[in-house]
Motif scaffolding. Sequence first.
Motif, mmCIF file in Angstrom:
data_model
loop_
_atom_site.group_PDB
_atom_site.id
_atom_site.type_symbol
_atom_site.label_atom_id
_atom_site.label_comp_id
_atom_site.label_asym_id
_atom_site.label_seq_id
_atom_site.Cartn_x
_atom_site.Cartn_y
_atom_site.Cartn_z
ATOM 1 N N PRO A 1 -30.400 24.534 25.817
ATOM 2 C CA PRO A 1 -31.012 24.640 27.150
ATOM 3 C C PRO A 1 -31.387 23.270 27.714
ATOM 4 C CG PRO A 1 -32.615 25.164 25.472
ATOM 5 C CD PRO A 1 -31.307 24.934 24.763
ATOM 6 N N ASN A 2 -31.428 23.173 29.031
ATOM 7 C CA ASN A 2 -31.887 21.967 29.742
ATOM 8 C C ASN A 2 -31.153 20.711 29.293
ATOM 9 O OD1 ASN A 2 -33.788 23.626 31.013
ATOM 10 N ND2 ASN A 2 -35.256 23.275 29.379
ATOM 11 N N ILE A 3 -29.865 20.752 29.350
ATOM 12 C CA ILE A 3 -29.060 19.609 28.932
ATOM 13 C C ILE A 3 -28.428 18.967 30.153
ATOM 14 C CG2 ILE A 3 -26.893 20.813 28.538
ATOM 15 C CD1 ILE A 3 -26.933 19.190 25.795
ATOM 16 N N SER A 4 -28.214 17.657 30.106
ATOM 17 C CA SER A 4 -27.617 16.958 31.238
ATOM 18 C C SER A 4 -26.117 17.210 31.281
ATOM 19 C CB SER A 4 -27.908 15.459 31.136
ATOM 20 O OG SER A 4 -27.180 14.891 30.070
ATOM 21 N N ASP A 5 -25.462 16.685 32.289
ATOM 22 C CA ASP A 5 -24.008 16.837 32.403
ATOM 23 C C ASP A 5 -23.286 16.201 31.218
ATOM 24 O OD1 ASP A 5 -24.213 18.232 34.732
ATOM 25 O OD2 ASP A 5 -23.945 16.471 36.013
ATOM 26 N N ASN A 6 -23.851 15.122 30.699
ATOM 27 C CA ASN A 6 -23.278 14.467 29.528
ATOM 28 C C ASN A 6 -24.029 14.968 28.295
ATOM 29 O OD1 ASN A 6 -22.289 12.798 27.555
ATOM 30 N ND2 ASN A 6 -22.506 10.924 28.732
ATOM 31 N N MET A 7 -23.488 15.974 27.634
ATOM 32 C CA MET A 7 -24.166 16.630 26.528
ATOM 33 C C MET A 7 -24.459 15.653 25.388
ATOM 34 S SD MET A 7 -23.075 20.125 24.557
ATOM 35 C CE MET A 7 -21.521 19.556 23.936
ATOM 36 N N LEU A 8 -23.538 14.759 25.091
ATOM 37 C CA LEU A 8 -23.722 13.816 23.994
ATOM 38 C C LEU A 8 -24.873 12.854 24.277
ATOM 39 C CD1 LEU A 8 -22.553 13.075 21.272
ATOM 40 C CD2 LEU A 8 -20.995 11.518 22.432
ATOM 41 N N GLU A 9 -25.011 12.459 25.533
ATOM 42 C CA GLU A 9 -26.115 11.569 25.909
ATOM 43 C C GLU A 9 -27.464 12.244 25.665
ATOM 44 O OE1 GLU A 9 -27.318 10.634 30.197
ATOM 45 O OE2 GLU A 9 -25.995 8.979 29.622
ATOM 46 N N SER A 10 -27.575 13.507 25.999
ATOM 47 C CA SER A 10 -28.813 14.254 25.751
ATOM 48 C C SER A 10 -29.096 14.368 24.259
ATOM 49 C CB SER A 10 -28.724 15.643 26.351
ATOM 50 O OG SER A 10 -28.633 15.576 27.744
ATOM 51 N N MET A 11 -28.077 14.575 23.469
ATOM 52 C CA MET A 11 -28.272 14.690 22.029
ATOM 53 C C MET A 11 -28.706 13.363 21.419
ATOM 54 S SD MET A 11 -25.030 16.900 20.862
ATOM 55 C CE MET A 11 -24.802 18.607 21.269
ATOM 56 N N MET A 12 -28.137 12.253 21.884
ATOM 57 C CA MET A 12 -28.475 10.945 21.342
ATOM 58 C C MET A 12 -29.856 10.469 21.775
ATOM 59 S SD MET A 12 -24.854 8.836 21.377
ATOM 60 C CE MET A 12 -25.120 8.272 23.010
ATOM 61 N N SER A 13 -30.424 11.040 22.811
ATOM 62 C CA SER A 13 -31.717 10.585 23.312
ATOM 63 C C SER A 13 -32.865 10.915 22.373
ATOM 64 C CB SER A 13 -31.990 11.192 24.688
ATOM 65 O OG SER A 13 -32.256 12.576 24.562
ATOM 66 N N GLY A 14 -32.688 11.848 21.456
ATOM 67 C CA GLY A 14 -33.735 12.209 20.521
ATOM 68 C C GLY A 14 -34.578 13.384 20.966
ATOM 69 N N VAL A 15 -34.283 13.979 22.111
ATOM 70 C CA VAL A 15 -35.042 15.116 22.615
ATOM 71 C C VAL A 15 -34.943 16.316 21.671
ATOM 72 C CG1 VAL A 15 -35.200 16.766 24.538
ATOM 73 C CG2 VAL A 15 -34.750 14.356 24.984
ATOM 74 N N PHE A 16 -33.804 16.478 21.017
ATOM 75 C CA PHE A 16 -33.577 17.626 20.136
ATOM 76 C C PHE A 16 -33.867 17.307 18.674
ATOM 77 C CE2 PHE A 16 -30.672 18.125 23.764
ATOM 78 C CZ PHE A 16 -31.227 19.274 24.294
ATOM 79 N N GLY A 17 -34.527 16.195 18.413
ATOM 80 C CA GLY A 17 -34.921 15.828 17.051
ATOM 81 C C GLY A 17 -34.086 14.702 16.487
ATOM 82 N N PRO A 18 -34.604 14.062 15.445
ATOM 83 C CA PRO A 18 -33.912 12.893 14.867
ATOM 84 C C PRO A 18 -32.575 13.236 14.196
ATOM 85 C CG PRO A 18 -35.858 13.456 13.576
ATOM 86 C CD PRO A 18 -35.873 14.324 14.793
ATOM 87 N N VAL A 19 -32.484 14.406 13.598
ATOM 88 C CA VAL A 19 -31.222 14.781 12.923
ATOM 89 C C VAL A 19 -30.106 14.914 13.951
ATOM 90 C CG1 VAL A 19 -30.082 16.558 11.554
ATOM 91 C CG2 VAL A 19 -32.431 15.905 11.028
ATOM 92 N N MET A 20 -30.391 15.545 15.093
ATOM 93 C CA MET A 20 -29.394 15.682 16.149
ATOM 94 C C MET A 20 -29.022 14.315 16.714
ATOM 95 S SD MET A 20 -27.610 17.869 18.043
ATOM 96 C CE MET A 20 -28.391 19.429 18.256
ATOM 97 N N ALA A 21 -30.002 13.436 16.901
ATOM 98 C CA ALA A 21 -29.734 12.088 17.431
ATOM 99 C C ALA A 21 -28.847 11.298 16.498
ATOM 100 C CB ALA A 21 -31.049 11.357 17.671
ATOM 101 N N ILE A 22 -29.109 11.365 15.208
ATOM 102 C CA ILE A 22 -28.282 10.638 14.239
ATOM 103 C C ILE A 22 -26.879 11.241 14.181
ATOM 104 C CG2 ILE A 22 -27.973 10.163 11.773
ATOM 105 C CD1 ILE A 22 -31.078 9.980 11.633
ATOM 106 N N GLY A 23 -26.790 12.561 14.160
ATOM 107 C CA GLY A 23 -25.481 13.211 14.126
ATOM 108 C C GLY A 23 -24.649 12.924 15.360
#
Length: 94
Positions: free
Chosen positions: A69-91
């Motif tokens: 939910p609430n993800i930007s147009d660039n899904m990978l950018e949202s994941m790397m930002s750390g909003v979804f936790g450190p494991v998602m950001a590292i992955g």
Amino acid sequence: EFDRLTLWGTSWNSLFGVVLFNFALVIAIPAWLYEKHPSIDVPTVIHGSTALSTFMYVMIGSIGAVAIPNISDNMLESMMSGVFGPVMAIGATI
């Protein structure tokens, strides 16, 4: 929720760049043509691999759009930002 999933998106401005460079067709096809066996049918391989890659891109993007939910147009950018936790950001960074 499927209302986050759009058929065409909001903008087609970067479509050509995504197709051309994410699939790496510019580099891969000339190298492959040089090394392939003479009996290989080139159009079948090019069309088949491009269709499979397109299908995989659409499926992965659709699953991400529906699942997160609430993800930007660039899904990978949202994941790397750390909003979804450190494991998602590292992955996503790897």
